[in-house]
Design a protein around this motif. Structure first.
Motif, PDB file in Angstrom:
ATOM      1  N   ARG A 198     -22.928 -39.900 -41.442  1.00  0.00           N
ATOM      2  CA  ARG A 198     -22.042 -38.830 -40.978  1.00  0.00           C
ATOM      3  C   ARG A 198     -21.242 -38.282 -42.157  1.00  0.00           C
ATOM      4  O   ARG A 198     -20.561 -39.036 -42.860  1.00  0.00           O
ATOM      5  N   TYR A 199     -21.353 -36.986 -42.393  1.00  0.00           N
ATOM      6  CA  TYR A 199     -20.614 -36.297 -43.445  1.00  0.00           C
ATOM      7  C   TYR A 199     -19.851 -35.144 -42.799  1.00  0.00           C
ATOM      8  O   TYR A 199     -20.426 -34.092 -42.525  1.00  0.00           O
ATOM      9  N   GLY A 200     -18.570 -35.354 -42.517  1.00  0.00           N
ATOM     10  CA  GLY A 200     -17.797 -34.316 -41.841  1.00  0.00           C
ATOM     11  C   GLY A 200     -18.400 -33.999 -40.487  1.00  0.00           C
ATOM     12  O   GLY A 200     -18.602 -34.884 -39.646  1.00  0.00           O
ATOM     13  N   ASP A 201     -18.728 -32.723 -40.277  1.00  0.00           N
ATOM     14  CA  ASP A 201     -19.306 -32.282 -39.007  1.00  0.00           C
ATOM     15  C   ASP A 201     -20.819 -32.488 -38.929  1.00  0.00           C
ATOM     16  O   ASP A 201     -21.435 -32.148 -37.925  1.00  0.00           O
ATOM     17  N   VAL A 202     -21.402 -33.007 -40.005  1.00  0.00           N
ATOM     18  CA  VAL A 202     -22.862 -33.122 -40.082  1.00  0.00           C
ATOM     19  C   VAL A 202     -23.286 -34.571 -39.873  1.00  0.00           C
ATOM     20  O   VAL A 202     -22.786 -35.482 -40.527  1.00  0.00           O
ATOM     21  N   CYS A 203     -24.224 -34.762 -38.949  1.00  0.00           N
ATOM     22  CA  CYS A 203     -24.824 -36.063 -38.703  1.00  0.00           C
ATOM     23  C   CYS A 203     -26.273 -36.015 -39.182  1.00  0.00           C
ATOM     24  O   CYS A 203     -27.047 -35.162 -38.743  1.00  0.00           O
ATOM     25  N   ILE A 204     -26.609 -36.906 -40.096  1.00  0.00           N
ATOM     26  CA  ILE A 204     -27.978 -36.999 -40.583  1.00  0.00           C
ATOM     27  C   ILE A 204     -28.569 -38.316 -40.106  1.00  0.00           C
ATOM     28  O   ILE A 204     -27.994 -39.388 -40.330  1.00  0.00           O
ATOM     29  N   LEU A 205     -29.708 -38.233 -39.452  1.00  0.00           N
ATOM     30  CA  LEU A 205     -30.407 -39.414 -38.976  1.00  0.00           C
ATOM     31  C   LEU A 205     -31.662 -39.624 -39.798  1.00  0.00           C
ATOM     32  O   LEU A 205     -32.504 -38.723 -39.904  1.00  0.00           O
ATOM     33  N   LEU A 206     -31.768 -40.800 -40.412  1.00  0.00           N
ATOM     34  CA  LEU A 206     -32.991 -41.195 -41.094  1.00  0.00           C
ATOM     35  C   LEU A 206     -33.778 -42.105 -40.166  1.00  0.00           C
ATOM     36  O   LEU A 206     -33.250 -43.122 -39.706  1.00  0.00           O
ATOM     37  N   LEU A 207     -35.010 -41.724 -39.876  1.00  0.00           N
ATOM     38  CA  LEU A 207     -35.885 -42.547 -39.054  1.00  0.00           C
ATOM     39  C   LEU A 207     -37.074 -43.006 -39.897  1.00  0.00           C
ATOM     40  O   LEU A 207     -37.523 -42.302 -40.797  1.00  0.00           O
ATOM     41  N   ASP A 208     -37.553 -44.194 -39.612  1.00  0.00           N
ATOM     42  CA  ASP A 208     -38.616 -44.810 -40.405  1.00  0.00           C
ATOM     43  C   ASP A 208     -39.883 -44.868 -39.575  1.00  0.00           C
ATOM     44  O   ASP A 208     -39.985 -45.642 -38.625  1.00  0.00           O
ATOM     45  N   CYS A 209     -40.848 -44.044 -39.939  1.00  0.00           N
ATOM     46  CA  CYS A 209     -42.054 -43.911 -39.116  1.00  0.00           C
ATOM     47  C   CYS A 209     -43.016 -45.078 -39.291  1.00  0.00           C
ATOM     48  O   CYS A 209     -43.892 -45.285 -38.463  1.00  0.00           O
ATOM     49  N   GLY A 210     -42.905 -45.837 -40.393  1.00  0.00           N
ATOM     50  CA  GLY A 210     -43.835 -46.933 -40.618  1.00  0.00           C
ATOM     51  C   GLY A 210     -45.192 -46.444 -41.104  1.00  0.00           C
ATOM     52  O   GLY A 210     -45.300 -45.418 -41.784  1.00  0.00           O
TER      53      GLY A 210
END
Length: 206
Positions: free
Chosen positions: A51-63
């Protein structure tokens, strides 16, 4: 180090964080077990919320992209189970305050969310598993933008073209770069190739 980390430090990484998104090639080879030494993630996981201020970044790991019983893995992998575990985590996350209170939600996942390969291609399996387990959650999550790769070919996937999507997807290639600028109520995206030509440019406003 010289080609990736040192180059990033010289360009931006003394003041801007690097978020490393694992893909299928980083699950293989003699250095795969050492990846966490370079990019430890949070809690030892290669997926997470940032979470950076108003921005949410999601890292997903596909494998991996191939089935777990593919001969080269010698029965040592369980990426199907790993994606099931991760989907359960993601389903809980999108109901959390940290996620729901964000104004902008960007998901980074190496596999694009829909499979375009032939049904008998073993490399289709991982993308199909992501589609089956994550796409319903993606569409519930009110995602503003997804950035993917894997196919080595640029593509822009929009809800206008793909009726199973409720969000745009930039599939980046090995010869393109996506720049995303967020300022207040506006997200501006621009994808250019190695010659500096604009492949796609769009704005999302809230």
């Amino acid at each position: 180090f010289a080609d990736y980390i040192d180059a990033s430090v010289a360009l931006f990484a003394t003041g801007t964080p690097i978020l490393f998104n694992r893909g299928n090639h980083e699950t293989r080879g003699v250095f795969a077990d050492s990846l966490g030494d370079y990019f430890p993630g949070r809690g030892g996981r290669f997926y997470g919320i940032y979470r950076y201020g108003d921005v949410c970044i999601l890292l997903l790991d596909c494998g991996e992209d191939k089935p777990d019983d593919f001969w080269v893995y010698a029965g040592l992998t369980d990426f199907d189970g790993y994606r099931t575990e991760q989907a359960a985590w993601f389903g809980e996350l999108i109901r959390s305050k940290a996620y729901k209170s964000a104004k902008w939600r960007i998901v980074m996942n190496h596999f694009p969310p829909l499979s375009h390969m032939e049904s008998d291609n073993p490399e289709r399996h991982g993308i199909q598993d992501i589609t089956d387990k994550f796409l319903p959650l993606y569409n519930q999550a009110k995602i503003d933008l997804m950035i993917s790769g894997h196919t080595h070919a640029y593509e822009f996937m929009s809800p206008d073209k793909y009726d199973r999507l409720t969000f745009p997807v930039i599939v980046n290639s090995t010869e393109s770069v996506a720049r995303i600028d967020i300022d207040g109520r506006t997200l501006k995206a621009k994808v250019t190739d190695t010659g500096g030509n604009t492949l796609k440019e769009f704005t999302i406003s809230k």
